[in-house]
Scaffold this active site. Structure first.
Site, PDB file in Angstrom:
ATOM      1  N   TYR A 140       0.741  -1.270  -0.036  1.00 19.60           N
ATOM      2  CA  TYR A 140      -0.115   0.239   0.111  1.00 19.60           C
ATOM      3  C   TYR A 140       0.782   1.324   0.099  1.00 19.60           C
ATOM      4  O   TYR A 140       0.504   2.393  -0.422  1.00 19.60           O
ATOM      5  CB  TYR A 140      -0.846   0.021   1.308  1.00 19.60           C
ATOM      6  CG  TYR A 140      -2.291  -0.637   1.054  1.00 19.60           C
ATOM      7  CD1 TYR A 140      -2.157  -2.005   0.645  1.00 19.60           C
ATOM      8  CD2 TYR A 140      -3.476  -0.077   1.519  1.00 19.60           C
ATOM      9  CE1 TYR A 140      -3.558  -2.609   0.600  1.00 19.60           C
ATOM     10  CE2 TYR A 140      -4.709  -0.636   1.101  1.00 19.60           C
ATOM     11  CZ  TYR A 140      -4.628  -1.966   0.679  1.00 19.60           C
ATOM     12  OH  TYR A 140      -5.751  -2.729   0.605  1.00 19.60           O
ATOM     13  N   LYS A 190       3.813 -15.579   1.614  1.00 20.00           N
ATOM     14  CA  LYS A 190       3.951 -16.074   0.246  1.00 20.00           C
ATOM     15  C   LYS A 190       5.555 -16.256   0.183  1.00 20.00           C
ATOM     16  O   LYS A 190       6.222 -15.884  -0.910  1.00 20.00           O
ATOM     17  CB  LYS A 190       3.486 -15.331  -0.780  1.00 20.00           C
ATOM     18  CG  LYS A 190       3.460 -15.986  -2.065  1.00 20.00           C
ATOM     19  CD  LYS A 190       2.345 -17.194  -2.164  1.00 20.00           C
ATOM     20  CE  LYS A 190       2.369 -17.632  -3.400  1.00 20.00           C
ATOM     21  NZ  LYS A 190       1.523 -18.932  -3.522  1.00 20.00           N
ATOM     22  N   ASP A 223      -2.444 -18.318  -0.104  1.00 20.00           N
ATOM     23  CA  ASP A 223      -3.302 -19.037  -1.242  1.00 20.00           C
ATOM     24  C   ASP A 223      -4.085 -20.488  -0.225  1.00 20.00           C
ATOM     25  O   ASP A 223      -5.231 -20.676  -0.385  1.00 20.00           O
ATOM     26  CB  ASP A 223      -2.716 -19.542  -2.396  1.00 20.00           C
ATOM     27  CG  ASP A 223      -1.431 -20.189  -2.198  1.00 20.00           C
ATOM     28  OD1 ASP A 223      -0.959 -20.211  -1.189  1.00 20.00           O
ATOM     29  OD2 ASP A 223      -0.793 -20.847  -3.355  1.00 20.00           O
ATOM     30  N   ASP A 247      -6.027  -7.561   4.118  1.00 21.58           N
ATOM     31  CA  ASP A 247      -7.156  -6.727   3.439  1.00 21.58           C
ATOM     32  C   ASP A 247      -8.169  -7.936   2.667  1.00 21.58           C
ATOM     33  O   ASP A 247      -9.377  -7.757   3.235  1.00 21.58           O
ATOM     34  CB  ASP A 247      -6.878  -5.901   2.237  1.00 21.58           C
ATOM     35  CG  ASP A 247      -7.892  -4.918   1.544  1.00 21.58           C
ATOM     36  OD1 ASP A 247      -8.677  -4.708   2.430  1.00 21.58           O
ATOM     37  OD2 ASP A 247      -7.910  -5.062   0.483  1.00 21.58           O
ATOM     38  N   ASP A 251     -12.182  -9.885   4.398  1.00 17.42           N
ATOM     39  CA  ASP A 251     -13.317  -9.729   3.706  1.00 17.42           C
ATOM     40  C   ASP A 251     -13.859 -11.181   4.015  1.00 17.42           C
ATOM     41  O   ASP A 251     -15.049 -11.344   3.994  1.00 17.42           O
ATOM     42  CB  ASP A 251     -13.174  -9.367   2.350  1.00 17.42           C
ATOM     43  CG  ASP A 251     -13.432  -7.777   2.333  1.00 17.42           C
ATOM     44  OD1 ASP A 251     -13.104  -6.951   3.238  1.00 17.42           O
ATOM     45  OD2 ASP A 251     -13.998  -7.323   1.219  1.00 17.42           O
TER      46      ASP A 251
HETATM   47  C1  IPM Z   1     -10.253  -1.644   3.972  1.00 14.43           C
HETATM   48  C2  IPM Z   1     -10.696  -1.004   2.570  1.00 14.43           C
HETATM   49  C3  IPM Z   1      -9.607  -0.096   2.448  1.00 14.43           C
HETATM   50  C4  IPM Z   1      -8.142  -0.776   2.520  1.00 14.43           C
HETATM   51  C5  IPM Z   1     -10.008   0.860   1.188  1.00 14.43           C
HETATM   52  C6  IPM Z   1     -11.069   1.598   1.123  1.00 14.43           C
HETATM   53  C7  IPM Z   1      -8.721   1.791   1.003  1.00 14.43           C
HETATM   54  O1  IPM Z   1     -10.957  -2.111   2.064  1.00 14.43           O
HETATM   55  O2  IPM Z   1     -10.411  -1.058   5.002  1.00 14.43           O
HETATM   56  O3  IPM Z   1     -10.334  -2.996   4.102  1.00 14.43           O
HETATM   57  O4  IPM Z   1      -8.044  -1.513   1.313  1.00 14.43           O
HETATM   58  O5  IPM Z   1      -7.487  -0.763   3.389  1.00 14.43           O
HETATM   59 MG    MG Z   2     -10.861  -4.304   2.548  1.00 17.89          MG
END
Ligand code: IPM
Ligand code: MG
Length: 359
Positions: A140, A190, A223, A247, A251
């Site tokens: 990032y 990885k 993975d 990140d 999710d």
């Molecule tokens: C998160 C989001 C952010 C990230 C975005 C909105 C920049 O996806 O906080 O997980 O990638 O960190």
């Molecule tokens: Mg995110």
């Protein structure tokens, strides 16, 4: 008095933070849990008003506050702006300036929600995963980052760089959290392909053997981890991951809990902290009052605990969320046919009512 800066941001951000403010106002009327707060513009809302996703005035307010509570940033309106002008770059700047290098994302499955997940209830049983994501380094922030034309061809670059200090400090956070939970850390990398991820694995192992031998440490390639998390979710305790892998995996963990609308987060560093739901601004449902405010409300609960040492307030909020779900109330994202579906405001009010009952 402790100071909080609230940045509702874009999309469903303002709708879900509004529910948090109702709860803050309630606790502000009780002795011993008062905090001072103010709201300001952030992300796309700030671009529209100030031409930048995070201006210096707001940044200074954030640096001056004890904690920041965020809604969400981004949306189609700002998608085509130059990278450094996008709402998301304001969020990255805020994380970097506040040096909140460890992002904590607890993915607990509420009992009454085990039917909302896409996984079978028997696979999900007892799942309680806590993701610790490195937040101020890695791909990032790697330099040189660019997007340009070289010999007539478009080329873009974002290097993945970590130094050992960045890995040590976030690994310690993960091991410390594991010690208060089920004593296990799974570190994702990885290392079979990338030097930087071999460094990640080596440093995590060194931190472990120096100070945390009482904790079980498992290393998984990302993975494989993506597969194991849905195959055997209940065998995980703390997951430690770099910025990008964290990140992605968070999710996935969110979906285990039934919905991305359920997952809160706290970003912590030496002394500053940012609290935000893991979900984004969800432009497709913004302004319709149907978003799930639970991730934001659980982020608020984390704030009371980690930044203000008000564990009792934090526990009451969490219990009120559980009671609300137990009584069968749902927002659209976690509901099924035979359940009562509430809008965002109504869900906020129900949780607040349950808070008052417990209090
Ligand atoms: C998160 C989001 C952010 C990230 C975005 C909105 C920049 O996806 O906080 O997980 O990638 O960190
Ligand atoms: Mg995110």
């Amino acid at each position: 008095m402790k100071k909080l800066l609230i940045l509702p941001g874009d999309g469903i951000g303002p709708e879900v933070t509004k529910q948090c403010i109702k709860i803050i106002d309630f606790f502000n009327n009780q002795p011993d849990s008062k905090i001072e707060y103010e709201e300001d513009l952030f992300g796309g809302a700030s671009i529209d008003h100030n031409g930048k996703p995070l201006n210096d005035i707001v940044l200074n307010k954030a640096l001056d506050a004890d904690a920041v509570l965020l809604g969400a940033v981004g949306g189609p309106k700002w998608e085509n702006l130059d990278h450094e002008l996008k709402p998301e770059s304001g969020l990255l700047k805020l994380r970097k300036k506040l040096q909140t290098y460890a992002n904590l994302r607890p993915g607990k499955v509420f009992k009454s929600l085990s039917d909302a997940s896409s996984l079978k209830p028997e696979v999900l049983k007892d799942t309680d995963i806590f993701v610790v994501r490195e937040l101020t380094g890695g791909i990032y922030f790697g330099e040189p980052r660019f997007s340009k034309k070289v010999d007539g061809k478009r080329v873009a670059s974002n290097p993945l760089v970590y130094n050992e200090e960045e890995i040590v400090r976030v690994a310690k956070v993960a091991f410390d959290i594991a010690r208060k939970r089920k004593n296990k850390v799974t570190s994702l990398d990885k290392a079979n392909v990338l030097e930087v991820m071999q460094l990640w694995r080596d440093v995590v192992s060194e931190v472990h053997s120096k100070n945390y031998q009482d904790i079980e440490l498992e290393h998984l390639y990302i993975d494989n981890a993506a597969m194991q998390v849905i195959k055997r979710p209940s065998s995980f305790d703390v997951i430690l991951a770099s910025n990008l892998f964290g990140d992605i995996i968070s999710d996935e963990v969110a979906e285990l809990t039934g919905s991305l609308g359920m997952l809160p987060s706290a970003s912590v560093g030496e002394n500053k902290a940012i609290y935000e739901p893991v979900h984004g601004s969800a432009p497709d449902i913004a302004g319709q009052n149907i978003a799930n405010p639970i991730a934001a409300i659980l982020s608020l609960s984390m704030m009371y605990k980690y930044s203000f040492n008000l564990d009792n307030v934090s526990n009451i909020i969490e219990q009120a969320v559980a009671n609300t779900l137990d009584s069968g109330l749902r927002t659209k994202d976690i509901g099924s046919n035979n359940q009562k579906i509430l809008n965002c405001n109504e869900m906020g009010d129900s949780i607040l009512n349950n808070i008052k009952k417990i209090f």
